[in-house]
Design a protein around this motif. Structure first.
Motif, PDB file in Angstrom:
ATOM      1  N   GLN A  11      -1.883 -12.598   4.138  1.00 25.69           N
ATOM      2  CA  GLN A  11      -0.720 -12.504   3.272  1.00 25.69           C
ATOM      3  C   GLN A  11       0.611 -12.780   3.951  1.00 25.69           C
ATOM      4  O   GLN A  11       0.832 -12.397   5.094  1.00 25.69           O
ATOM      5  N   LYS A  12       1.517 -13.373   3.180  1.00 28.84           N
ATOM      6  CA  LYS A  12       2.869 -13.566   3.694  1.00 28.84           C
ATOM      7  C   LYS A  12       3.599 -12.229   3.768  1.00 28.84           C
ATOM      8  O   LYS A  12       3.153 -11.247   3.196  1.00 28.84           O
ATOM      9  N   THR A  13       4.721 -12.201   4.456  1.00 31.99           N
ATOM     10  CA  THR A  13       5.483 -10.968   4.600  1.00 31.99           C
ATOM     11  C   THR A  13       5.900 -10.444   3.235  1.00 31.99           C
ATOM     12  O   THR A  13       6.432 -11.197   2.419  1.00 31.99           O
ATOM     13  N   PRO A  14       5.658  -9.155   2.954  1.00 32.49           N
ATOM     14  CA  PRO A  14       6.002  -8.636   1.632  1.00 32.49           C
ATOM     15  C   PRO A  14       7.499  -8.742   1.367  1.00 32.49           C
ATOM     16  O   PRO A  14       8.299  -8.481   2.256  1.00 32.49           O
ATOM     17  N   PRO A  15       7.874  -9.105   0.144  1.00 28.41           N
ATOM     18  CA  PRO A  15       9.295  -9.113  -0.184  1.00 28.41           C
ATOM     19  C   PRO A  15       9.827  -7.683  -0.216  1.00 28.41           C
ATOM     20  O   PRO A  15       9.062  -6.757  -0.451  1.00 28.41           O
ATOM     21  N   SER A  16      11.101  -7.463   0.010  1.00 31.11           N
ATOM     22  CA  SER A  16      11.647  -6.121  -0.109  1.00 31.11           C
ATOM     23  C   SER A  16      12.031  -5.853  -1.554  1.00 31.11           C
ATOM     24  O   SER A  16      11.527  -5.588  -2.235  1.00 31.11           O
ATOM     25  N   GLY A  17      12.662  -6.261  -2.356  1.00 27.28           N
ATOM     26  CA  GLY A  17      13.022  -6.027  -3.734  1.00 27.28           C
ATOM     27  C   GLY A  17      11.900  -5.508  -4.599  1.00 27.28           C
ATOM     28  O   GLY A  17      11.062  -4.748  -4.184  1.00 27.28           O
ATOM     29  N   GLY A  18      11.893  -5.913  -5.828  1.00 29.00           N
ATOM     30  CA  GLY A  18      11.004  -5.309  -6.821  1.00 29.00           C
ATOM     31  C   GLY A  18       9.709  -6.040  -7.049  1.00 29.00           C
ATOM     32  O   GLY A  18       9.200  -6.040  -8.156  1.00 29.00           O
ATOM     33  N   ARG A  19       9.176  -6.678  -6.051  1.00 29.62           N
ATOM     34  CA  ARG A  19       7.952  -7.468  -6.263  1.00 29.62           C
ATOM     35  C   ARG A  19       6.807  -6.991  -5.392  1.00 29.62           C
ATOM     36  O   ARG A  19       5.937  -7.752  -5.003  1.00 29.62           O
ATOM     37  N   ARG A  20       6.825  -5.715  -5.123  1.00 31.51           N
ATOM     38  CA  ARG A  20       5.801  -5.124  -4.244  1.00 31.51           C
ATOM     39  C   ARG A  20       4.768  -4.402  -5.104  1.00 31.51           C
ATOM     40  O   ARG A  20       5.061  -3.400  -5.744  1.00 31.51           O
ATOM     41  N   LEU A  21       3.562  -4.931  -5.116  1.00 32.03           N
ATOM     42  CA  LEU A  21       2.505  -4.393  -5.967  1.00 32.03           C
ATOM     43  C   LEU A  21       1.633  -3.404  -5.199  1.00 32.03           C
ATOM     44  O   LEU A  21       1.273  -3.650  -4.046  1.00 32.03           O
ATOM     45  N   GLY A  22       1.263  -2.340  -5.880  1.00 27.92           N
ATOM     46  CA  GLY A  22       0.201  -1.453  -5.416  1.00 27.92           C
ATOM     47  C   GLY A  22      -0.924  -1.550  -6.431  1.00 27.92           C
ATOM     48  O   GLY A  22      -0.680  -1.405  -7.630  1.00 27.92           O
ATOM     49  N   VAL A  23      -2.132  -1.858  -5.984  1.00 27.30           N
ATOM     50  CA  VAL A  23      -3.255  -2.024  -6.910  1.00 27.30           C
ATOM     51  C   VAL A  23      -4.239  -0.877  -6.702  1.00 27.30           C
ATOM     52  O   VAL A  23      -4.633  -0.591  -5.559  1.00 27.30           O
ATOM     53  N   LEU A  24      -4.620  -0.225  -7.790  1.00 28.66           N
ATOM     54  CA  LEU A  24      -5.545   0.911  -7.740  1.00 28.66           C
ATOM     55  C   LEU A  24      -6.890   0.471  -8.310  1.00 28.66           C
ATOM     56  O   LEU A  24      -6.943  -0.085  -9.421  1.00 28.66           O
ATOM     57  N   ILE A  25      -7.936   0.718  -7.566  1.00 29.08           N
ATOM     58  CA  ILE A  25      -9.271   0.267  -7.964  1.00 29.08           C
ATOM     59  C   ILE A  25     -10.295   1.390  -7.784  1.00 29.08           C
ATOM     60  O   ILE A  25     -10.045   2.369  -7.066  1.00 29.08           O
ATOM     61  N   SER A  26     -11.454   1.180  -8.417  1.00 29.33           N
ATOM     62  CA  SER A  26     -12.602   2.065  -8.164  1.00 29.33           C
ATOM     63  C   SER A  26     -13.881   1.282  -7.898  1.00 29.33           C
ATOM     64  O   SER A  26     -14.879   1.879  -7.506  1.00 29.33           O
ATOM     65  N   GLY A  27     -13.875  -0.025  -8.171  1.00 31.83           N
ATOM     66  CA  GLY A  27     -15.153  -0.733  -8.175  1.00 31.83           C
ATOM     67  C   GLY A  27     -15.121  -2.107  -7.542  1.00 31.83           C
ATOM     68  O   GLY A  27     -14.490  -2.324  -6.511  1.00 31.83           O
ATOM     69  N   ARG A  28     -15.744  -3.060  -8.249  1.00 31.34           N
ATOM     70  CA  ARG A  28     -16.012  -4.375  -7.639  1.00 31.34           C
ATOM     71  C   ARG A  28     -14.751  -5.175  -7.367  1.00 31.34           C
ATOM     72  O   ARG A  28     -14.732  -6.058  -6.520  1.00 31.34           O
ATOM     73  N   GLY A  29     -13.684  -4.942  -8.139  1.00 32.47           N
ATOM     74  CA  GLY A  29     -12.401  -5.545  -7.801  1.00 32.47           C
ATOM     75  C   GLY A  29     -12.238  -7.000  -8.189  1.00 32.47           C
ATOM     76  O   GLY A  29     -11.465  -7.730  -7.560  1.00 32.47           O
ATOM     77  N   SER A  30     -12.891  -7.432  -9.275  1.00 31.16           N
ATOM     78  CA  SER A  30     -12.704  -8.841  -9.649  1.00 31.16           C
ATOM     79  C   SER A  30     -11.300  -9.091 -10.198  1.00 31.16           C
ATOM     80  O   SER A  30     -10.732 -10.171  -9.993  1.00 31.16           O
TER      81      SER A  30
END
Ligand code: GRF
Length: 217
Positions: A11-30
């Motif tokens: 991954q490229k360097t994360p942007p600082s502003g409002g485009r930082r995603l956190g993804v929550l998963i429990s399974g296969r992750g498609s």
């Protein structure tokens, strides 16, 4: 158990502003993979700064690591209450300055305090045309009901299950020859298409909520 791991590829360097995603998963992750691919291809201007799973063996954890994304396994069994667990989730997301939380097959109800920590900043993908067939196995519910049109919905998460303002939907035709599994597979194709698109729309910020309605401005 809490485990942290930082990947090293990609991954490229994360942007600082409002485009930082956190993804929550429990399974296969498609769906997670669809978001990773959209970021990698430049279709989605964002960075996934953390993937959090409540299950150590979730396939999506491997997908995140392969993409060089930091992963956190936060197993709910280690916490005394839903409130305690959700507070730990909020802390992990805030520590990384996550601006939008994306649920991608995260199989846990979130408490009102979690939702309030990220007002209108939590999205979910659900495999039915909401408000029809909320809850588990939306595709199978739809197939058993005998609907002729099924689909997927991206919505803003509110404390009520699968009931928040709808950002985007896609339909699929149900054929007589479809099985519950074949219908789920068709819906999944649409999930992978509309979730990254909807995340982009929400990040772009030109929208407002009017009652239950998500409106582009
Ligand atoms: C998807 O069908 C999604 O709509 C639902 O849970 C499933 C997760 O699948 N919320 P995956 O882990 O993204 O493959």
């Amino acid at each position: 158990m809490v485990a942290n791991e930082t990947g090293h590829s990609g991954q490229k360097t994360p942007p600082s502003g409002g485009r930082r995603l956190g993804v929550l998963i429990s399974g296969r992750g498609s769906n997670l993979q669809a978001i990773i691919d959209a970021v990698t291809d430049g279709r989605l201007d964002a960075a996934i700064v953390v993937v959090i799973s409540n299950r150590a063996g979730a396939g999506g954890v491997d997908r995140a690591r392969a993409a060089g994304i930091e992963t956190v396994v936060l197993e709910h069994g280690a916490f005394g209450s839903r409130e305690d667990y959700d507070a730990a989730l909020v802390a992990e997301l805030r520590r990384r300055e996550v601006s939008l939380v994306c649920l991608a097959g995260f199989m846990r109800l979130l408490s009102p305090s979690f939702v309030q920590a990220f007002p209108n900043r939590v999205l979910n993908i659900h495999p039915s045309l909401l408000p029809a067939f909320p809850g588990l196995h939306g595709q199978d519910q739809a197939w058993r009901h005998g609907v002729k049109v099924a689909g997927a919905s991206v919505h803003i998460v509110t404390p009520e299950l699968d009931a928040g303002p709808i950002v985007s939907q896609a339909t699929v035709a149900v054929e007589d020859s479809d099985t519950s599994d074949s219908l789920a597979a068709k819906i999944l194709v649409e999930e992978h298409r509309i979730y990254p698109e909807a995340i982009g729309v929400v990040l772009a910020g030109r929208w407002r909520i009017d009652g239950r309605r998500f409106l582009r401005i």
